[in-house]
Design a protein around this motif. Sequence first.
Motif, PDB file in Angstrom:
ATOM      1  N   PHE A 170       4.585  -4.792   6.201  1.00  0.00           N
ATOM      2  CA  PHE A 170       6.119  -5.201   6.055  1.00  0.00           C
ATOM      3  C   PHE A 170       6.980  -4.271   5.042  1.00  0.00           C
ATOM      4  N   GLY A 171       6.233  -4.104   3.947  1.00  0.00           N
ATOM      5  CA  GLY A 171       7.113  -3.197   2.962  1.00  0.00           C
ATOM      6  C   GLY A 171       7.400  -1.868   3.418  1.00  0.00           C
ATOM      7  N   LEU A 172       6.258  -1.414   3.982  1.00  0.00           N
ATOM      8  CA  LEU A 172       6.526  -0.013   4.668  1.00  0.00           C
ATOM      9  C   LEU A 172       7.693   0.078   5.561  1.00  0.00           C
ATOM     10  N   VAL A 173       7.667  -0.667   6.761  1.00  0.00           N
ATOM     11  CA  VAL A 173       8.601  -0.881   7.751  1.00  0.00           C
ATOM     12  C   VAL A 173       9.942  -1.067   7.186  1.00  0.00           C
ATOM     13  N   PHE A 174      10.062  -2.146   6.367  1.00  0.00           N
ATOM     14  CA  PHE A 174      11.181  -2.761   5.860  1.00  0.00           C
ATOM     15  C   PHE A 174      12.001  -1.449   5.022  1.00  0.00           C
ATOM     16  N   THR A 175      11.151  -0.787   4.463  1.00  0.00           N
ATOM     17  CA  THR A 175      11.475   0.524   3.713  1.00  0.00           C
ATOM     18  C   THR A 175      12.184   1.339   4.372  1.00  0.00           C
ATOM     19  N   ALA A 190       6.952   7.711   0.653  1.00  0.00           N
ATOM     20  CA  ALA A 190       6.069   8.324  -0.191  1.00  0.00           C
ATOM     21  C   ALA A 190       5.737   7.125  -1.440  1.00  0.00           C
ATOM     22  N   LEU A 191       6.878   6.831  -2.070  1.00  0.00           N
ATOM     23  CA  LEU A 191       6.555   6.184  -3.327  1.00  0.00           C
ATOM     24  C   LEU A 191       6.336   4.464  -2.804  1.00  0.00           C
ATOM     25  N   PHE A 192       6.728   3.973  -1.801  1.00  0.00           N
ATOM     26  CA  PHE A 192       6.432   2.766  -1.420  1.00  0.00           C
ATOM     27  C   PHE A 192       4.701   2.782  -1.352  1.00  0.00           C
ATOM     28  N   ILE A 193       4.149   3.799  -0.504  1.00  0.00           N
ATOM     29  CA  ILE A 193       2.838   3.748  -0.198  1.00  0.00           C
ATOM     30  C   ILE A 193       1.959   4.083  -1.707  1.00  0.00           C
ATOM     31  N   THR A 194       2.727   4.894  -2.501  1.00  0.00           N
ATOM     32  CA  THR A 194       1.949   4.963  -3.713  1.00  0.00           C
ATOM     33  C   THR A 194       1.864   3.715  -4.636  1.00  0.00           C
ATOM     34  N   ALA A 195       2.868   2.916  -4.595  1.00  0.00           N
ATOM     35  CA  ALA A 195       2.833   1.710  -5.243  1.00  0.00           C
ATOM     36  C   ALA A 195       1.832   0.701  -4.701  1.00  0.00           C
ATOM     37  N   GLY A 196       1.938   0.861  -3.050  1.00  0.00           N
ATOM     38  CA  GLY A 196       1.135  -0.070  -2.600  1.00  0.00           C
ATOM     39  C   GLY A 196      -0.389  -0.113  -2.761  1.00  0.00           C
ATOM     40  N   TYR A 197      -0.712   1.083  -2.901  1.00  0.00           N
ATOM     41  CA  TYR A 197      -2.231   1.430  -3.468  1.00  0.00           C
ATOM     42  C   TYR A 197      -2.496   0.655  -4.426  1.00  0.00           C
ATOM     43  N   TRP A 198      -1.775   0.351  -5.435  1.00  0.00           N
ATOM     44  CA  TRP A 198      -2.159  -0.400  -6.609  1.00  0.00           C
ATOM     45  C   TRP A 198      -1.662  -1.920  -6.748  1.00  0.00           C
ATOM     46  N   THR A 251      -5.374  -1.986  -0.818  1.00  0.00           N
ATOM     47  CA  THR A 251      -4.948  -0.862  -1.181  1.00  0.00           C
ATOM     48  C   THR A 251      -3.906  -0.063  -0.080  1.00  0.00           C
ATOM     49  N   SER A 252      -3.407  -0.837   0.697  1.00  0.00           N
ATOM     50  CA  SER A 252      -2.251  -0.591   1.452  1.00  0.00           C
ATOM     51  C   SER A 252      -2.681   0.469   2.314  1.00  0.00           C
ATOM     52  N   PHE A 253      -3.517   0.126   3.586  1.00  0.00           N
ATOM     53  CA  PHE A 253      -3.629   0.803   4.611  1.00  0.00           C
ATOM     54  C   PHE A 253      -2.419   0.995   5.532  1.00  0.00           C
ATOM     55  N   ALA A 254      -1.702  -0.226   5.623  1.00  0.00           N
ATOM     56  CA  ALA A 254      -0.415  -0.184   6.364  1.00  0.00           C
ATOM     57  C   ALA A 254      -0.336   0.479   7.480  1.00  0.00           C
ATOM     58  N   ASN A 255      -1.308   0.768   8.344  1.00  0.00           N
ATOM     59  CA  ASN A 255      -1.214   1.707   9.464  1.00  0.00           C
ATOM     60  C   ASN A 255      -2.771   1.476  10.332  1.00  0.00           C
ATOM     61  N   PRO A 256      -2.361   0.757  11.480  1.00  0.00           N
ATOM     62  CA  PRO A 256      -3.717   0.423  12.352  1.00  0.00           C
ATOM     63  C   PRO A 256      -4.385   1.735  12.839  1.00  0.00           C
ATOM     64  N   VAL A 310       1.467  -7.893  12.537  1.00  0.00           N
ATOM     65  CA  VAL A 310       2.241  -9.118  12.220  1.00  0.00           C
ATOM     66  C   VAL A 310       3.281  -8.842  11.124  1.00  0.00           C
ATOM     67  N   GLY A 311       2.785  -7.997   9.948  1.00  0.00           N
ATOM     68  CA  GLY A 311       3.693  -7.555   9.033  1.00  0.00           C
ATOM     69  C   GLY A 311       4.957  -6.748   9.594  1.00  0.00           C
ATOM     70  N   ALA A 312       4.534  -5.639  10.558  1.00  0.00           N
ATOM     71  CA  ALA A 312       5.665  -5.004  11.116  1.00  0.00           C
ATOM     72  C   ALA A 312       6.539  -5.791  11.741  1.00  0.00           C
ATOM     73  N   LEU A 313       6.057  -6.722  12.838  1.00  0.00           N
ATOM     74  CA  LEU A 313       7.043  -7.394  13.635  1.00  0.00           C
ATOM     75  C   LEU A 313       7.907  -8.415  12.664  1.00  0.00           C
ATOM     76  N   VAL A 314       7.600  -8.961  11.472  1.00  0.00           N
ATOM     77  CA  VAL A 314       8.555  -9.557  10.541  1.00  0.00           C
ATOM     78  C   VAL A 314       9.401  -8.654   9.830  1.00  0.00           C
ATOM     79  N   ALA A 315       8.815  -7.612   9.668  1.00  0.00           N
ATOM     80  CA  ALA A 315       9.915  -6.670   9.132  1.00  0.00           C
ATOM     81  C   ALA A 315      11.012  -6.308  10.017  1.00  0.00           C
ATOM     82  N   ALA A 316      10.547  -6.113  11.290  1.00  0.00           N
ATOM     83  CA  ALA A 316      11.488  -5.474  12.303  1.00  0.00           C
ATOM     84  C   ALA A 316      12.651  -6.662  12.617  1.00  0.00           C
ATOM     85  N   ALA A 317      12.242  -7.910  12.416  1.00  0.00           N
ATOM     86  CA  ALA A 317      13.118  -9.001  12.658  1.00  0.00           C
ATOM     87  C   ALA A 317      13.909  -9.285  11.536  1.00  0.00           C
TER      88      ALA A 317
END
Length: 236
Positions: free
Chosen positions: A149-154, A171-179, A184-189, A218-225
Motif C-alpha cells: 500500500f505504502g509503495l503504490v501510494f507513494t 527508494a526511501l520508502f523501501i529503505t524505511a520499509g525494510y525496517w 522487511t517489505s517485499f512489496a512485490n509479487p 490487497v495492499g495495491a488495490l486499496v492504495a489504487a482506490a
Amino acid sequence: MTEEMIRDEVPRTAPHPGLARRLGAEAIGSFFLFCVVIGSGIMGETLSGGNVAIALLGNTLATGAILFVLIAMLAPISGAHFNPAVTLVAAIRREIGMGEGLLYLGAQLAGGILGVWAAHYMFDLDILQWSEKTRTGGGQWLGEGIATFGLVFTILGTVRYRPERVAPAVALFITAGYWFTSSTSFANPAIAVARSLSDTFAGIAPADVPGFVAAQIVGALVAAALGGWLFAKELP
C-alpha cells in the motif's frame, strides 16, 4: 512507478518507446533489482559475523540505492515497474493494457529470476535452490499489505505532485520499509516468487509465497482506490 502515470505531468520530447524496448527495460531493471536484493543479502550475512541487524542494514542500503538508479534510468522507457503490483495498478487506471501488463509480468519474472541465479553464481552457490526460510503469519501478511500500500501510494502521490522526485521517494520508502515492517517489505509479487528460489538471507519458503502475494495485491488495490480519490485531478 509508471511512465504512463507521469505522461500528463512531465512534457515528453521523444516518441513513446516500442513494446520490445519497454519489455527489455522491465527485464533488465528486474534483473538488477533482484540480483541486488539477493546478492547484498548474501554479502551482508557473510560479512556481518552473525549480526542480523548489520546484514539487514547492508541489504537495505543496497536495495534503496539500486532502486533510485533503476527508476531514474528506466522510467522514461517502461515506467520502471519491476513489480506486478505496480503494473496491476497501472492496468486498473487504464494506463497500460491488460495484454501488455501480462507481458510486463513475464519480463519482470524472467529478468528477476535470472538476477537471482546470477547472484548465486557470483557467490559460488548452487544456482538452483529452494528457500527454507519461513515467513508467514498474520503479522507478516499485514506487513506486506502495508508495505505494498505504502509503495503504490507513494508512487501515485509523488507522480501527481512531484514527478521529478519519484525515484528518491520510492527508494526511501523501501529503505524505511525494510525496517518498520515485520516482513522487511517485499512489496512485490515477482520478487516474492524469485526469493523462494534462493535459500539465502533474503529467501522465503515457497509455501509462504501465496500469503505474501495475496497481501501485496490487497495492499495495491486499496492504495489504487484511496490514491485515486485523494490525488484526483478534479476537485469534488
